[in-house]
Write a protein that holds these residues in place. Structure first.
Motif, PDB file in Angstrom:
ATOM      1  N   GLN A  78      10.225  51.880  29.495  1.00  0.00           N
ATOM      2  CA  GLN A  78       9.361  51.941  28.318  1.00  0.00           C
ATOM      3  C   GLN A  78       9.866  52.900  27.244  1.00  0.00           C
ATOM      4  O   GLN A  78       9.194  53.118  26.241  1.00  0.00           O
ATOM      5  N   SER A  79      11.020  53.489  27.447  1.00  0.00           N
ATOM      6  CA  SER A  79      11.564  54.379  26.424  1.00  0.00           C
ATOM      7  C   SER A  79      11.968  53.587  25.192  1.00  0.00           C
ATOM      8  O   SER A  79      12.596  52.528  25.288  1.00  0.00           O
ATOM      9  N   GLY A  80      11.637  54.130  24.024  1.00  0.00           N
ATOM     10  CA  GLY A  80      12.007  53.465  22.777  1.00  0.00           C
ATOM     11  C   GLY A  80      13.335  53.913  22.212  1.00  0.00           C
ATOM     12  O   GLY A  80      13.773  53.400  21.178  1.00  0.00           O
ATOM     13  N   GLN A  81      13.993  54.865  22.876  1.00  0.00           N
ATOM     14  CA  GLN A  81      15.320  55.288  22.414  1.00  0.00           C
ATOM     15  C   GLN A  81      16.371  54.503  23.198  1.00  0.00           C
ATOM     16  O   GLN A  81      16.534  54.690  24.402  1.00  0.00           O
ATOM     17  N   ARG A  82      17.061  53.609  22.509  1.00  0.00           N
ATOM     18  CA  ARG A  82      17.975  52.683  23.181  1.00  0.00           C
ATOM     19  C   ARG A  82      19.180  52.373  22.289  1.00  0.00           C
ATOM     20  O   ARG A  82      19.163  52.606  21.085  1.00  0.00           O
ATOM     21  N   TYR A  83      20.180  51.776  22.942  1.00  0.00           N
ATOM     22  CA  TYR A  83      21.289  51.146  22.230  1.00  0.00           C
ATOM     23  C   TYR A  83      21.351  49.698  22.693  1.00  0.00           C
ATOM     24  O   TYR A  83      21.406  49.423  23.904  1.00  0.00           O
ATOM     25  N   TYR A  84      21.337  48.775  21.737  1.00  0.00           N
ATOM     26  CA  TYR A  84      21.460  47.345  22.033  1.00  0.00           C
ATOM     27  C   TYR A  84      22.794  46.830  21.501  1.00  0.00           C
ATOM     28  O   TYR A  84      23.057  46.925  20.289  1.00  0.00           O
ATOM     29  N   PRO A  85      23.640  46.257  22.358  1.00  0.00           N
ATOM     30  CA  PRO A  85      24.853  45.606  21.837  1.00  0.00           C
ATOM     31  C   PRO A  85      24.470  44.334  21.090  1.00  0.00           C
ATOM     32  O   PRO A  85      23.343  43.834  21.198  1.00  0.00           O
ATOM     33  N   ARG A  86      25.407  43.793  20.323  1.00  0.00           N
ATOM     34  CA  ARG A  86      25.135  42.619  19.487  1.00  0.00           C
ATOM     35  C   ARG A  86      24.553  41.466  20.299  1.00  0.00           C
ATOM     36  O   ARG A  86      23.598  40.798  19.863  1.00  0.00           O
ATOM     37  N   ALA A  87      25.089  41.211  21.483  1.00  0.00           N
ATOM     38  CA  ALA A  87      24.596  40.090  22.288  1.00  0.00           C
ATOM     39  C   ALA A  87      23.132  40.272  22.656  1.00  0.00           C
ATOM     40  O   ALA A  87      22.360  39.303  22.697  1.00  0.00           O
ATOM     41  N   ALA A  88      22.718  41.512  22.914  1.00  0.00           N
ATOM     42  CA  ALA A  88      21.319  41.784  23.261  1.00  0.00           C
ATOM     43  C   ALA A  88      20.403  41.583  22.056  1.00  0.00           C
ATOM     44  O   ALA A  88      19.268  41.118  22.193  1.00  0.00           O
ATOM     45  N   ILE A  89      20.903  41.921  20.866  1.00  0.00           N
ATOM     46  CA  ILE A  89      20.107  41.737  19.654  1.00  0.00           C
ATOM     47  C   ILE A  89      19.851  40.251  19.416  1.00  0.00           C
ATOM     48  O   ILE A  89      18.733  39.833  19.083  1.00  0.00           O
ATOM     49  N   ASP A  90      20.881  39.439  19.600  1.00  0.00           N
ATOM     50  CA  ASP A  90      20.721  37.993  19.424  1.00  0.00           C
ATOM     51  C   ASP A  90      19.658  37.446  20.377  1.00  0.00           C
ATOM     52  O   ASP A  90      18.836  36.595  20.000  1.00  0.00           O
ATOM     53  N   ILE A  91      19.664  37.936  21.610  1.00  0.00           N
ATOM     54  CA  ILE A  91      18.661  37.516  22.593  1.00  0.00           C
ATOM     55  C   ILE A  91      17.275  37.977  22.171  1.00  0.00           C
ATOM     56  O   ILE A  91      16.299  37.217  22.212  1.00  0.00           O
ATOM     57  N   ALA A  92      17.165  39.220  21.738  1.00  0.00           N
ATOM     58  CA  ALA A  92      15.874  39.788  21.367  1.00  0.00           C
ATOM     59  C   ALA A  92      15.222  39.006  20.230  1.00  0.00           C
ATOM     60  O   ALA A  92      13.999  38.795  20.221  1.00  0.00           O
ATOM     61  N   LEU A  93      16.023  38.575  19.268  1.00  0.00           N
ATOM     62  CA  LEU A  93      15.469  37.883  18.106  1.00  0.00           C
ATOM     63  C   LEU A  93      14.889  36.513  18.451  1.00  0.00           C
ATOM     64  O   LEU A  93      14.143  35.936  17.657  1.00  0.00           O
ATOM     65  N   ALA A  94      15.205  36.016  19.645  1.00  0.00           N
ATOM     66  CA  ALA A  94      14.697  34.700  20.057  1.00  0.00           C
ATOM     67  C   ALA A  94      13.480  34.797  20.977  1.00  0.00           C
ATOM     68  O   ALA A  94      12.927  33.765  21.374  1.00  0.00           O
ATOM     69  N   LEU A  95      13.027  36.015  21.288  1.00  0.00           N
ATOM     70  CA  LEU A  95      11.930  36.185  22.238  1.00  0.00           C
ATOM     71  C   LEU A  95      10.565  36.014  21.557  1.00  0.00           C
ATOM     72  O   LEU A  95      10.402  36.340  20.381  1.00  0.00           O
ATOM     73  N   PRO A  96       9.557  35.556  22.335  1.00  0.00           N
ATOM     74  CA  PRO A  96       8.264  35.231  21.723  1.00  0.00           C
ATOM     75  C   PRO A  96       7.234  36.352  21.706  1.00  0.00           C
ATOM     76  O   PRO A  96       6.305  36.311  20.906  1.00  0.00           O
ATOM     77  N   HIS A  97       7.350  37.338  22.603  1.00  0.00           N
ATOM     78  CA  HIS A  97       6.241  38.271  22.783  1.00  0.00           C
ATOM     79  C   HIS A  97       6.246  39.416  21.766  1.00  0.00           C
ATOM     80  O   HIS A  97       7.262  39.713  21.142  1.00  0.00           O
ATOM     81  N   ASP A  98       5.083  40.073  21.671  1.00  0.00           N
ATOM     82  CA  ASP A  98       4.902  41.171  20.735  1.00  0.00           C
ATOM     83  C   ASP A  98       4.575  42.460  21.501  1.00  0.00           C
ATOM     84  O   ASP A  98       4.508  42.470  22.720  1.00  0.00           O
ATOM     85  N   GLY A  99       4.345  43.529  20.738  1.00  0.00           N
ATOM     86  CA  GLY A  99       3.928  44.795  21.324  1.00  0.00           C
ATOM     87  C   GLY A  99       4.975  45.364  22.264  1.00  0.00           C
ATOM     88  O   GLY A  99       6.178  45.109  22.143  1.00  0.00           O
ATOM     89  N   PHE A 100       4.508  46.160  23.226  1.00  0.00           N
ATOM     90  CA  PHE A 100       5.420  46.777  24.181  1.00  0.00           C
ATOM     91  C   PHE A 100       5.975  45.761  25.173  1.00  0.00           C
ATOM     92  O   PHE A 100       6.959  46.030  25.852  1.00  0.00           O
TER      93      PHE A 100
END
Length: 257
Positions: free
Chosen positions: A157-179
């Motif tokens: 649940q930590s909000g301090q993270r590093y996302y590589p480009r591939a993870a960002i592409d995956i994240a942008l396709a996800l449906p859920h909101d909030g935490f």
């Protein structure tokens, strides 16, 4: 060390800071981030206070929602803008001052050592200072997220993270909101072979800071419901559960830069 744990060039990233009613802390947070990264994006998620005004004059890019849309949307908008700026990875931190920007280079160093991994700043140092209800909620979330990932996750649940480009592409396709969104990123990344590594950090829990937007009971229930659905659709994934309990997490204590 496996071949995917070495990288010749250091990781780089744009910092994205989602903020909702953070006028007391956001300027100091943004200034600290600018000292370690030239590109900083502040996403004001429809604050009713002076959050946007607080960063006026700073060399940050400000995205402002006219009404609150939730942390997930704030992160998505920050991610999209970071990609437009040519980022090969994104660093995130909360706008309330809980995280130290001085730890961001340590996350980048871990990303360089473990390419194609999500790096979590795990709040392991001075953990006793964390409010009991948050610590309990985080532990419950860690269990379920680890099961779904098939890997023991430290501080999911930590909000301090590093996302590589591939993870960002995956994240942008996800449906859920909030935490739920930040938990689902880790799970969906794991399903695509992107594992998670944690770097111990110390978080600040000053009494004058506004109450956390994370609600341990409400948000853990939502996270658990999302994960339960994934587990049921996947036949419970008992192999994942065994691995998450038997295999030690990847925790690397990178030195300060």
């Amino acid at each position: 060390m496996t071949k995917d744990e070495t990288q010749s060039a250091p990781a780089t990233g744009v910092v994205v800071i989602p903020a909702l009613n953070e006028e007391r802390a956001i300027r100091a947070v943004a200034e600290a981030a600018l000292r370690v990264c030239a590109k900083v994006i502040v996403v004001d998620d429809g604050s009713s206070d002076g959050t946007s005004a607080a960063v006026a004059g700073l060399a940050v890019e400000l995205i402002r929602h006219t009404a609150p849309q939730g942390k997930a949307m704030a992160l998505r908008d920050g991610f999209r803008r970071a990609l437009e700026l040519g980022a090969d990875g994104v660093l995130t931190m909360d706008g309330d001052g809980q995280h130290a920007a001085a730890d961001l280079p340590r996350l980048l160093a871990a990303a360089g050592k473990y390419p194609n991994h999500v790096v979590i700043g795990a709040r392991l140092l001075g953990r006793d200072a964390q409010p009991d209800k948050n610590r309990f909620g985080n532990a419950q979330a860690d269990f379920w997220v680890s099961w779904a990932c098939g890997q023991r996750i430290v501080d999911s649940q930590s909000g301090q993270r590093y996302y590589p480009r591939a993870a960002i592409d995956i994240a942008l396709a996800l449906p859920h909101d909030g935490f739920v969104f930040e938990s689902e990123i880790l799970i969906e990344c794991a399903a695509h072979g992107i594992r998670t590594v944690s770097v111990p950090i110390k978080a600040s829990y000053e009494e004058e800071r506004r109450a956390s937007h994370f609600k341990p009971v409400r948000d853990v229930v939502r996270i658990t419901r999302m994960i339960a659905g994934r587990l049921l659709r996947g036949g419970l994934m008992l192999g994942n559960l065994r691995r998450s309990r038997k295999v030690a997490p990847i925790v690397v204590d990178m030195p300060a830069m």
